[in-house]
Design an enzyme around this catalytic site. Sequence first.
Site, mmCIF file in Angstrom:
data_model
loop_
_atom_site.group_PDB
_atom_site.id
_atom_site.type_symbol
_atom_site.label_atom_id
_atom_site.label_comp_id
_atom_site.label_asym_id
_atom_site.label_seq_id
_atom_site.Cartn_x
_atom_site.Cartn_y
_atom_site.Cartn_z
ATOM 1 N N GLY A 1 -0.649 -1.381 -5.575
ATOM 2 C CA GLY A 1 -1.838 -0.551 -5.382
ATOM 3 C C GLY A 1 -1.922 0.736 -6.168
ATOM 4 O O GLY A 1 -3.009 1.211 -6.462
ATOM 5 N N GLU B 1 1.838 6.956 -4.071
ATOM 6 C CA GLU B 1 1.379 5.843 -3.230
ATOM 7 C C GLU B 1 -0.148 5.818 -3.228
ATOM 8 O O GLU B 1 -0.790 6.865 -3.277
ATOM 9 C CB GLU B 1 1.965 6.054 -1.822
ATOM 10 N N ASP B 2 -0.726 4.632 -3.176
ATOM 11 C CA ASP B 2 -2.187 4.537 -3.209
ATOM 12 C C ASP B 2 -2.802 5.032 -1.902
ATOM 13 O O ASP B 2 -3.696 5.864 -1.908
ATOM 14 C CB ASP B 2 -2.646 3.104 -3.531
ATOM 15 N N ASP C 1 -1.529 4.423 5.495
ATOM 16 C CA ASP C 1 -2.295 3.927 6.640
ATOM 17 C C ASP C 1 -1.424 4.129 7.894
ATOM 18 O O ASP C 1 -1.456 5.204 8.505
ATOM 19 C CB ASP C 1 -2.635 2.459 6.356
ATOM 20 N N GLY D 1 1.722 4.407 7.710
ATOM 21 C CA GLY D 1 2.836 5.238 7.254
ATOM 22 C C GLY D 1 4.145 4.463 7.165
ATOM 23 O O GLY D 1 5.157 4.995 6.709
ATOM 24 N N PHE E 1 -11.553 -0.275 5.861
ATOM 25 C CA PHE E 1 -10.814 -0.857 4.742
ATOM 26 C C PHE E 1 -11.551 -0.571 3.441
ATOM 27 O O PHE E 1 -12.748 -0.830 3.309
ATOM 28 C CB PHE E 1 -10.686 -2.370 4.956
ATOM 29 N N ARG F 1 -9.191 -4.592 -7.589
ATOM 30 C CA ARG F 1 -8.354 -3.486 -8.073
ATOM 31 C C ARG F 1 -8.962 -2.799 -9.292
ATOM 32 O O ARG F 1 -8.751 -1.617 -9.523
ATOM 33 C CB ARG F 1 -6.954 -3.988 -8.446
HETATM 34 P P1 IMP Z 1 0.966 1.411 5.585
HETATM 35 O O1 IMP Z 1 2.380 0.926 5.475
HETATM 36 O O2 IMP Z 1 0.313 0.857 6.825
HETATM 37 O O3 IMP Z 1 0.824 2.888 5.494
HETATM 38 O O4 IMP Z 1 0.158 0.737 4.459
HETATM 39 C C1 IMP Z 1 0.269 1.085 3.167
HETATM 40 C C2 IMP Z 1 -0.196 -0.038 2.271
HETATM 41 O O5 IMP Z 1 -1.211 -0.831 2.897
HETATM 42 C C3 IMP Z 1 -0.821 0.547 1.045
HETATM 43 O O6 IMP Z 1 0.126 0.723 0.038
HETATM 44 C C4 IMP Z 1 -1.880 -0.479 0.693
HETATM 45 O O7 IMP Z 1 -1.337 -1.443 -0.159
HETATM 46 C C5 IMP Z 1 -2.246 -1.148 1.993
HETATM 47 N N1 IMP Z 1 -3.525 -0.645 2.571
HETATM 48 C C6 IMP Z 1 -3.700 0.132 3.664
HETATM 49 N N2 IMP Z 1 -5.002 0.387 3.876
HETATM 50 C C7 IMP Z 1 -5.664 -0.227 2.884
HETATM 51 C C8 IMP Z 1 -7.073 -0.300 2.536
HETATM 52 O O8 IMP Z 1 -7.985 0.255 3.174
HETATM 53 N N3 IMP Z 1 -7.349 -1.030 1.408
HETATM 54 C C9 IMP Z 1 -6.413 -1.642 0.652
HETATM 55 N N4 IMP Z 1 -5.104 -1.588 0.945
HETATM 56 C C10 IMP Z 1 -4.729 -0.889 2.048
#
Ligand code: IMP
Length: 181
Positions: free
Chosen positions: A46, A100-101, A104, A106, A153, A166
């Site tokens: 991402g 990091e992109d 969410d 974390g 999302f 992407r």
């Molecule tokens: P986390 O581990 O839940 O914080 O998620 C992080 C990863 O989930 C990111 O690096 C993204 O690849 C993916 N992600 C979380 N939310 C979104 C979204 O709204 N769109 C696309 N990818 C997401």
Amino acid sequence: MKIYEKFNINVVFSEDLIQKRISEIALQISENFKNKEVLAIAVLNGSFIFCADLLRKINLKTTVDFVLLSSYCGMKSQYKVNVILGLKENIKDKNVLIIEDIVDTGVTLDFLIKEVSFKKPKNIKTCVLLNKKTSRKKNVSIDYSCFVVDNSFVVGYGLDYNGLFRGLPYIGKIEGSLSNE
Ligand code: IMP
């Protein structure tokens, strides 16, 4: 007609706004790390576009490494991180900037911070494109954040839905069904 125009995508952050904000963040990073060398660690897939734009705007000596982590399936976080491609650079005593992109739950960033800490860097800072504050499961420290987003999302500018979208230069929400995919 551009391929993604048939989808109903509501722009949340335009291309111009993204570039302007990244320039501001890059300036902050360049000032905060003045005269230091930085090892950027970007989380694939991402953050590849964000990392490329950010590094080109940072006025410092930088090196870069990539990790490929996966924790998402479709639109759902799996709360479990898989390392598909790990770190290759020596991290000991380096100034690390994790890129990091989106944060969410974390879970992904928390996992990576722990992995990197284990290798004894001089310090670790984190830089995220999007901060989804509402669904946090892990209390992670974010030093640089471009934008805060709500819990929906989003796709584009590196972020995908099942691998697609992407390449959009902006960030948006997909409205309605994806059935005409
Ligand atoms: P986390 O581990 O839940 O914080 O998620 C992080 C990863 O989930 C990111 O690096 C993204 O690849 C993916 N992600 C979380 N939310 C979104 C979204 O709204 N769109 C696309 N990818 C997401």
